[in-house]
Each structure stands twice: as structure tokens, then as C-alpha cells.
Design an enzyme around this catalytic site. Structure first.
Site, mmCIF file in Angstrom:
data_model
loop_
_atom_site.group_PDB
_atom_site.id
_atom_site.type_symbol
_atom_site.label_atom_id
_atom_site.label_comp_id
_atom_site.label_asym_id
_atom_site.label_seq_id
_atom_site.Cartn_x
_atom_site.Cartn_y
_atom_site.Cartn_z
ATOM 1 N N GLU A 14 8.267 10.546 -1.077
ATOM 2 C CA GLU A 14 8.167 10.123 -2.477
ATOM 3 C C GLU A 14 8.279 8.588 -2.555
ATOM 4 O O GLU A 14 9.086 7.996 -1.831
ATOM 5 C CB GLU A 14 9.313 10.775 -3.255
ATOM 6 N N HIS B 130 13.158 -2.848 -1.281
ATOM 7 C CA HIS B 130 12.589 -2.736 -2.624
ATOM 8 C C HIS B 130 13.449 -3.547 -3.592
ATOM 9 O O HIS B 130 14.680 -3.455 -3.561
ATOM 10 C CB HIS B 130 12.555 -1.260 -3.041
ATOM 11 N N SER C 156 17.334 -2.992 -2.609
ATOM 12 C CA SER C 156 17.785 -1.873 -1.780
ATOM 13 C C SER C 156 16.976 -1.811 -0.498
ATOM 14 O O SER C 156 15.756 -1.995 -0.525
ATOM 15 C CB SER C 156 17.562 -0.531 -2.509
ATOM 16 N N ARG D 42 0.849 -1.192 0.000
ATOM 17 C CA ARG D 42 0.000 0.000 0.000
ATOM 18 C C ARG D 42 0.881 1.237 0.000
ATOM 19 O O ARG D 42 1.914 1.263 0.674
ATOM 20 C CB ARG D 42 -0.884 0.065 1.262
ATOM 21 N N ASN E 186 12.151 0.213 4.446
ATOM 22 C CA ASN E 186 11.519 -0.599 3.390
ATOM 23 C C ASN E 186 12.590 -1.371 2.632
ATOM 24 O O ASN E 186 13.750 -0.967 2.588
ATOM 25 C CB ASN E 186 10.782 0.334 2.414
ATOM 26 N N ASP F 277 9.200 4.863 -2.993
ATOM 27 C CA ASP F 277 10.468 4.147 -3.140
ATOM 28 C C ASP F 277 11.679 5.081 -3.167
ATOM 29 O O ASP F 277 12.633 4.885 -3.933
ATOM 30 C CB ASP F 277 10.437 3.252 -4.396
HETATM 31 C C1 GRF Z 1 10.055 -8.449 -1.880
HETATM 32 O O1 GRF Z 1 10.601 -8.641 -3.158
HETATM 33 C C2 GRF Z 1 10.259 -7.032 -1.419
HETATM 34 O O2 GRF Z 1 11.443 -6.454 -1.889
HETATM 35 C C3 GRF Z 1 9.088 -6.321 -2.042
HETATM 36 O O3 GRF Z 1 8.026 -7.237 -1.949
HETATM 37 C C4 GRF Z 1 8.532 -8.574 -1.887
HETATM 38 C C5 GRF Z 1 8.002 -9.165 -0.635
HETATM 39 O O4 GRF Z 1 8.268 -10.516 -0.506
HETATM 40 N N1 GRF Z 1 8.854 -5.063 -1.376
HETATM 41 P P1 GRF Z 1 7.916 -11.261 0.850
HETATM 42 O O5 GRF Z 1 6.441 -11.001 1.152
HETATM 43 O O6 GRF Z 1 8.800 -10.725 1.935
HETATM 44 O O7 GRF Z 1 8.158 -12.715 0.554
#
Ligand code: GRF
Length: 219
Positions: free
Chosen positions: A145, A111, A138, A93, A109, A147
Site C-alpha cells: 500500500e 516520506h 518518517s 514512481r 523509503n 506510503d
Molecule cells: C524528500 O522530502 C523525501 O521525503 C521525499 O522526496 C523528497 C526528496 O528530496 N520522498 P531529495 O531528492 O532527497 O532532495
């Protein structure tokens, strides 16, 4: 020093959540996950939290009239737990500025791209379509903003000629599970700090992300 307290937000499989659970169990992380919040009742990560005896809160975003009120409902669960860090682990979200500002410098986070490349979705397919030789993931603090925000650590993963988005994603995920606990450990040990918005590691400005390569940290 008392154990750090963490809250983890998920929407899906929760393999990054599992990596944190494992790191705590293996005593790599001196922390306790106080709660897992999922915006999806069917997220497999909920099972993982159950197995680890972690409190689970399903907060279904479709039950709220707008982003702000959904985010407020999460804040009402999170704040009484006084977490040192709020961890986004596959939380799908977009968060309001209100939520992001509320947890400024303690919202993190992961990403699946080498940011600032490929913000948003479909990062693995984009890396393949653009014939990138190197892709990755990362860990970054969250700013308003999408990501964006100061990057702590990145991992590089070679793109193979035989890769499709799924095979590439699964190799990136393996590396994600290594770098997320490393970044979180640095945060809870107070090695990562902010001077205004400048991220510092061990009191020195972190002018480029730490790189995790061949199982080594490159500063
Ligand atoms: C991962 O690739 C993470 O980088 C991205 O969403 C995916 C989540 O995977 N934000 P999980 O639910 O931790 O298996």
C-alpha cells in the site's frame, strides 16, 4: 563484517542521497552505494552521484509500456549488485506489487510526513492547511500500500505561524538527512529484523516508531 551494499533510487534533487554519501564518507555508515538509479535524466541527484564516483543508471519510465516492465528493468540492474538494502530517496514512481514483494524487508523509503498522516503528495501544504502544530518525516519499510509499511523512525518538526510549504519543507528536509542514515545504519547492522511482518529492533518488537527529537533518539 564486509561493507553493506546499497542501491539508491532517485527522481530529483537527491539531497537524501547526498546525506548518505556524506555519512559513508564520514564513516558513520559502513556501506557502499553500488548504484544510483534515476527515472529522470535531468535529476540533480545524478550530479551528486557522479561527484561521488557512483555508477548511475538512468531508466526512463516513459520508455516502458507499463509499470511492470519498468520495474523489471530496474530489477535487472539491481539484482546482480546483490544489495542489502534498496533505498528510495525521493523516487517519484509508484512501484508494482511485483517489485515490492521482490525486495520484501529490504526496501526502505523516507516520506515527508508523520505517517500514517498525509500519504502521497503535498504533505507540507496539508500540514499547514490543517493547522498542525507538529509535522515531520518518517522512514519506513515499503509494503504494497502506498506510503505504508512498518515505520522505523520519525522526526517531529514544529510548524511555525510564518511557514509556507517551502519553508516547512526545507526544515523537514534537514531532519530527513539525519534520520535516514540512522535507520539505514540500524538495518545494515542487523538491528532491524522481521518476524513474519513484525518489525523488531534488537530482537524486540518495535511497537511504535523510534522518535528523533532535539537531536536524541527516543525509544
Ligand atoms: C524528500 O522530502 C523525501 O521525503 C521525499 O522526496 C523528497 C526528496 O528530496 N520522498 P531529495 O531528492 O532527497 O532532495
Amino acid at each position: 563484517m564486509s561493507k553493506a551494499s546499497l542501491v539508491v533510487l532517485i527522481s530529483g534533487g537527491g539531497s537524501n542521497l547526498q546525506a548518505l554519501i556524506d555519512a559513508i564518507e564520514n564513516k558513520e555508515l559502513d556501506a557502499e552505494i553500488k548504484a544510483v538509479i534515476s527515472n529522470k535524466a535531468a535529476a540533480y541527484g545524478i550530479e551528486r552521484a557522479k561527484q561521488a564516483n557512483i555508477d548511475i543508471h538512468v531508466i526512463d519510465h516513459t520508455q516502458y509500456p507499463d509499470r511492470q516492465s519498468f520495474d523489471q528493468a530496474m530489477i535487472e540492474v539491481i539484482d546482480p549488485l546483490q544489495p542489502d538494502l534498496v533505498i528510495l530517496a525521493g523516487f517519484m514512481r509508484i512501484l508494482s506489487d511485483m517489485f515490492i514483494d521482490h525486495y520484501r524487508h529490504r526496501l526502505i523509503n523516507i516520506h515527508p510526513s508523520l505517517l500514517p498522516k498525509y500519504k502521497g503528495l503535498n504533505t507540507h501544504q496539508l500540514a499547514i492547511d490543517n493547522r498542525d502544530k507538529i509535522h515531520g518525516a518518517s522512514v519506513h519499510y515499503v509494503s504494497r500500500e502506498l506510503d505504508s509499511g512498518p515505520i522505523v523512525i520519525q522526526t517531529e518538526v514544529p510548524v511555525l505561524a510564518s511557514d509556507n510549504a517551502e519553508t516547512l519543507a526545507s526544515r523537514v528536509l534537514i531532519e530527513e538527512h539525519k534520520i535516514y542514515p540512522i535507520a539505514i545504519k540500524m538495518h545494515i547492522e542487523d538491528r532491524l529484523t522481521f518476524d513474519n511482518d513484525q518489525l523488531k529492533l534488537d530482537n524486540k518488537a518495535l511497537t511504535r516508531p523510534i522518535l528523533w527529537k532535539n537531536n536524541n533518539l527516543i525509544y
